[in-house]
Scaffold this active site. Structure first.
Site, PDB file in Angstrom:
ATOM      1  N   ARG A  25      34.545  42.848  36.305  1.00  0.00           N
ATOM      2  CA  ARG A  25      35.976  43.125  35.776  1.00  0.00           C
ATOM      3  C   ARG A  25      35.702  44.035  34.671  1.00  0.00           C
ATOM      4  O   ARG A  25      36.442  44.029  33.575  1.00  0.00           O
ATOM      5  CB  ARG A  25      36.395  41.871  35.299  1.00  0.00           C
ATOM      6  CG  ARG A  25      36.614  40.695  36.276  1.00  0.00           C
ATOM      7  CD  ARG A  25      37.558  41.016  37.379  1.00  0.00           C
ATOM      8  NE  ARG A  25      38.875  41.116  37.177  1.00  0.00           N
ATOM      9  CZ  ARG A  25      39.715  40.300  37.265  1.00  0.00           C
ATOM     10  NH1 ARG A  25      39.502  39.170  37.640  1.00  0.00           N
ATOM     11  NH2 ARG A  25      41.102  40.545  36.598  1.00  0.00           N
ATOM     12  N   ARG A  29      41.116  44.317  30.815  1.00  0.00           N
ATOM     13  CA  ARG A  29      42.295  44.153  29.770  1.00  0.00           C
ATOM     14  C   ARG A  29      41.461  44.189  28.388  1.00  0.00           C
ATOM     15  O   ARG A  29      42.055  44.371  27.499  1.00  0.00           O
ATOM     16  CB  ARG A  29      42.780  42.760  29.832  1.00  0.00           C
ATOM     17  CG  ARG A  29      43.813  42.773  30.981  1.00  0.00           C
ATOM     18  CD  ARG A  29      44.349  41.302  31.317  1.00  0.00           C
ATOM     19  NE  ARG A  29      43.175  40.728  31.957  1.00  0.00           N
ATOM     20  CZ  ARG A  29      43.227  39.371  32.173  1.00  0.00           C
ATOM     21  NH1 ARG A  29      44.179  38.668  32.124  1.00  0.00           N
ATOM     22  NH2 ARG A  29      42.098  38.795  32.818  1.00  0.00           N
ATOM     23  N   ARG A  38      48.532  50.559  31.133  1.00  0.00           N
ATOM     24  CA  ARG A  38      49.300  49.146  31.745  1.00  0.00           C
ATOM     25  C   ARG A  38      50.750  49.148  31.002  1.00  0.00           C
ATOM     26  O   ARG A  38      51.691  48.499  31.389  1.00  0.00           O
ATOM     27  CB  ARG A  38      48.665  48.037  31.615  1.00  0.00           C
ATOM     28  CG  ARG A  38      47.677  47.862  32.800  1.00  0.00           C
ATOM     29  CD  ARG A  38      48.358  47.420  34.166  1.00  0.00           C
ATOM     30  NE  ARG A  38      48.925  45.921  34.162  1.00  0.00           N
ATOM     31  CZ  ARG A  38      49.861  45.512  34.022  1.00  0.00           C
ATOM     32  NH1 ARG A  38      50.922  46.502  33.753  1.00  0.00           N
ATOM     33  NH2 ARG A  38      50.016  44.238  33.954  1.00  0.00           N
ATOM     34  N   ASP A  74      42.633  44.751  43.362  1.00  0.00           N
ATOM     35  CA  ASP A  74      42.724  43.187  43.227  1.00  0.00           C
ATOM     36  C   ASP A  74      42.136  42.533  44.260  1.00  0.00           C
ATOM     37  O   ASP A  74      42.660  43.139  45.465  1.00  0.00           O
ATOM     38  CB  ASP A  74      43.987  42.715  42.622  1.00  0.00           C
ATOM     39  CG  ASP A  74      43.707  41.436  42.066  1.00  0.00           C
ATOM     40  OD1 ASP A  74      43.304  41.058  41.000  1.00  0.00           O
ATOM     41  OD2 ASP A  74      44.166  40.147  42.700  1.00  0.00           O
ATOM     42  N   TYR A 151      44.602  30.967  47.234  1.00  0.00           N
ATOM     43  CA  TYR A 151      45.704  31.476  46.229  1.00  0.00           C
ATOM     44  C   TYR A 151      46.978  31.495  47.504  1.00  0.00           C
ATOM     45  O   TYR A 151      48.251  31.251  47.144  1.00  0.00           O
ATOM     46  CB  TYR A 151      45.531  33.087  46.166  1.00  0.00           C
ATOM     47  CG  TYR A 151      44.740  33.093  44.641  1.00  0.00           C
ATOM     48  CD1 TYR A 151      45.374  32.781  43.399  1.00  0.00           C
ATOM     49  CD2 TYR A 151      43.388  33.320  44.699  1.00  0.00           C
ATOM     50  CE1 TYR A 151      44.570  32.644  42.514  1.00  0.00           C
ATOM     51  CE2 TYR A 151      42.690  33.413  43.583  1.00  0.00           C
ATOM     52  CZ  TYR A 151      43.217  33.327  42.410  1.00  0.00           C
ATOM     53  OH  TYR A 151      42.669  33.345  41.193  1.00  0.00           O
TER      54      TYR A 151
END
Ligand code: 1CP
Length: 343
Positions: A25, A29, A38, A74, A151
């Protein structure tokens, strides 16, 4: 030796003077550039625009001495391409509309022309490869079948993924059929990324550790083997979070290497898998504990990875899970520097 040469040499079993390093990752963020992108663009817009996804994937490489890039995407692109309604709200985990609960739901999944709907991902790989020009290794990825199943059945994130785990036992045939469909989609998507220029691919089984050994053997491994059989001979890493108890089974996945989380002792994994690539496994939480802690832990990992007096082989320095939002950039720098200055 540039990053790509070092990554491939270590992966393929040659001896290198220090391990290659990248961070799960790494493009996310915690970086200001990512947050600025973003603020202007939705998550899917970034994934679908090769210029933007390349910009985001390159940001950590410009900032830190990393040896590999990972394409920006993703794991939930597969359920989305199958027709599930995947959204990322701000500050919360993903939501999956139309979750899988019945045979009719599975029959409604749209598998025809799947790879056409996922073309943006190999396109992003190709664009990133053009920018890197072989300077860094390039990784593609996909969700492992059980994590995608979790998910898709649950309808979003969860602590225990109750619905998904109940389905394994209440409707095992339905679960197996869904896992096979997800595996075939992942195999196709990974092959497309490798064909587009990815040097290796990683399967993220973030929720595989919820399963017992028996459950993993019965449901997760056959789906993983569908993928590795389809990709035979290509470089595949498998990450299973919270998977210490599953370590003895992972050899049956057919993956070329395993990405370990911080609860799996590196030396134990090496003793069990002397000829596999092993990646990991610094706890991402330690990056909040200050530069000294990061350096000490990284040096200890390097000691464990060193195979002989003449170097390192079949190992990749990394975290034990994705880098956390809010991680100080100075810690990321300390980790990478400690690896780069090893020898
Ligand atoms: O911008 C945003 O707010 C969205 C946050 C975000 C990002 C940056 C999501 C939503 N996905 C991503 C990108 C992403 N996801 C990458 C790209 C490369 C990079 O960041 O360097 C990768 C490799 C992933 C993989 C991923 N997505 C995993 C497996 C790895 C892991 O962390 O365990 C999982 C479980 C997901 C699902 C997902 N997507 C996004 C979030 C917040 C989550 C986790 C939700 C949960 O906790 O269940």
């Amino acid at each position: 030796m540039n990053g790509r040469e070092r990554f491939l040499a270590s992966f393929d079993g040659k001896s290198v003077d220090r391990p290659p390093v990248w961070l799960m990752r790494q493009a996310g963020r915690y970086l200001s550039g990512y947050r600025a992108v973003r603020a202007q663009h939705g998550f899917w817009d970034v994934c679908h625009d090769p210029e933007l996804s390349t910009k985001v994937a390159l940001e950590p490489l410009a900032r830190f001495p990393l040896d590999a890039a990972i394409v920006f995407s993703d794991i939930l692109v597969i359920p989305q391409a199958l027709g599930l309604d995947v959204t990322f709200g701000t500050g919360e985990g993903p939501k999956v509309g139309k979750p899988l609960r019945t045979r009719a739901d599975l029959d409604g999944w749209n598998t025809s022309g799947l790879i056409e709907r996922l073309k943006f991902l190999p396109n992003a790989v190709k664009h990133l490869a053009g920018a890197l020009k072989g300077s860094h290794a390039m990784l593609g990825f996909a969700g492992a079948p059980f994590t995608l199943f979790a998910y898709s059945v649950e309808g979003g994130s969860s602590d225990d993924f109750m619905h998904a785990r109940v389905m394994l036992h209440k409707e095992p045939k339905l679960a197996e059929a869904a896992l096979a469909t997800l595996a075939d989609a992942a195999a196709e998507l990974l092959a497309a990324q490798l064909d587009a220029g990815a040097d290796a691919v990683q399967l993220f089984d973030t929720w595989g550790g919820l399963l017992s050994q028996d459950e993993y053997r019965r449901f997760a491994l056959p789906a993983l083997r569908r993928i590795t059989n389809a990709l035979r001979g290509r470089r595949v890493l498998l990450f299973v979070r919270s998977g210490h108890h599953l370590l003895p089974l992972l050899g049956d996945s057919g993956a070329s290497g395993f990405s370990l989380d911080w609860r799996t002792p590196f030396a134990e994994a090496r003793a069990r898998y002397p000829n596999h690539v092993l990646q990991g496994n610094i706890d991402p939480v330690l990056l909040f504990a200050g530069d000294d802690v990061v350096r000490t832990r990284t040096r200890a990992l390097l000691d464990e990875m060193k195979t002989s007096s003449n170097g390192y082989s079949r190992c990749v320095a990394n975290l034990g899970h994705g880098i956390l939002p809010g991680t100080p950039e100075s810690s990321v720098e300390s980790l990478c520097r400690t690896v780069v200055d090893a020898r």
